[in-house]
Design a protein around this motif. Sequence first.
Motif, PDB file in Angstrom:
ATOM      1  N   THR A 178      31.476  44.067  44.652  1.00 38.38           N
ATOM      2  CA  THR A 178      32.777  44.563  44.215  1.00 38.38           C
ATOM      3  C   THR A 178      33.701  44.516  45.417  1.00 38.38           C
ATOM      4  O   THR A 178      33.459  45.177  46.419  1.00 38.38           O
ATOM      5  N   GLU A 179      34.751  43.713  45.316  1.00 38.23           N
ATOM      6  CA  GLU A 179      35.705  43.560  46.418  1.00 38.23           C
ATOM      7  C   GLU A 179      36.699  44.702  46.381  1.00 38.23           C
ATOM      8  O   GLU A 179      37.258  45.024  45.338  1.00 38.23           O
ATOM      9  N   ASN A 226      43.125  47.545  44.698  1.00 31.79           N
ATOM     10  CA  ASN A 226      42.574  46.581  43.736  1.00 31.79           C
ATOM     11  C   ASN A 226      41.081  46.386  43.966  1.00 31.79           C
ATOM     12  O   ASN A 226      40.623  46.296  45.091  1.00 31.79           O
ATOM     13  N   THR A 227      40.344  46.313  42.872  1.00 29.98           N
ATOM     14  CA  THR A 227      38.917  46.013  42.965  1.00 29.98           C
ATOM     15  C   THR A 227      38.586  44.922  41.959  1.00 29.98           C
ATOM     16  O   THR A 227      39.197  44.822  40.895  1.00 29.98           O
ATOM     17  N   SER A 228      37.639  44.072  42.327  1.00 24.96           N
ATOM     18  CA  SER A 228      37.174  43.039  41.405  1.00 24.96           C
ATOM     19  C   SER A 228      35.740  42.680  41.755  1.00 24.96           C
ATOM     20  O   SER A 228      35.346  42.712  42.912  1.00 24.96           O
ATOM     21  N   GLU A 229      34.968  42.362  40.726  1.00 21.80           N
ATOM     22  CA  GLU A 229      33.572  42.000  40.935  1.00 21.80           C
ATOM     23  C   GLU A 229      33.461  40.485  41.001  1.00 21.80           C
ATOM     24  O   GLU A 229      34.149  39.767  40.279  1.00 21.80           O
ATOM     25  N   TYR A 230      32.608  40.004  41.896  1.00 22.93           N
ATOM     26  CA  TYR A 230      32.386  38.571  42.008  1.00 22.93           C
ATOM     27  C   TYR A 230      30.935  38.288  42.350  1.00 22.93           C
ATOM     28  O   TYR A 230      30.198  39.163  42.774  1.00 22.93           O
ATOM     29  N   ASP A 265      35.889  29.969  41.756  1.00 19.24           N
ATOM     30  CA  ASP A 265      37.134  30.592  41.295  1.00 19.24           C
ATOM     31  C   ASP A 265      37.668  29.778  40.136  1.00 19.24           C
ATOM     32  O   ASP A 265      37.728  28.537  40.213  1.00 19.24           O
TER      33      ASP A 265
END
Length: 142
Positions: A96-97, A102-106, A124
């Motif tokens: 999880t960035e 802001n957070t986003s999973e990658y 991406d």
Amino acid sequence: MKKLKFLALLFVAVSVGFTSCKKDDDAEIDMAALKGTWQQTKSVETYYDAKGKQISQETDTDFNSEDRLQITDNRLIYRGVYAENYRLDSDKIIATEMAGSNTSEYEIKVKKLTSTELVIEYEDLDDDGGREVTEETYKKVN
């Protein structure tokens, strides 16, 4: 009779051994080998259109000391952007960035991991349906 019992036990032991083994392609990430500081040495970016056709590819080998990836028990840190709460899933790192609010999973696929070399790959997606696949190579510095 003893020989028959021995052969029967041997058969059972071998059968259990074969059925309890994991498949060879179920690679697991060695956390001890993964932890540390890694200096980026190469990046290959491959671009695909919405139909999956390769459009272009760019290779970069010009990196400085800021282009490092640090991996600890609970963080991945790259150039000041870090991910917390990452987990290992077979041959992938799911992270999880955290960038400001802001957070986003990658997902990062570990393609190769030795005591001195790490090769990862991530993807991406573009708004137009295209995608960029990036493969990065690192050498361990500590």
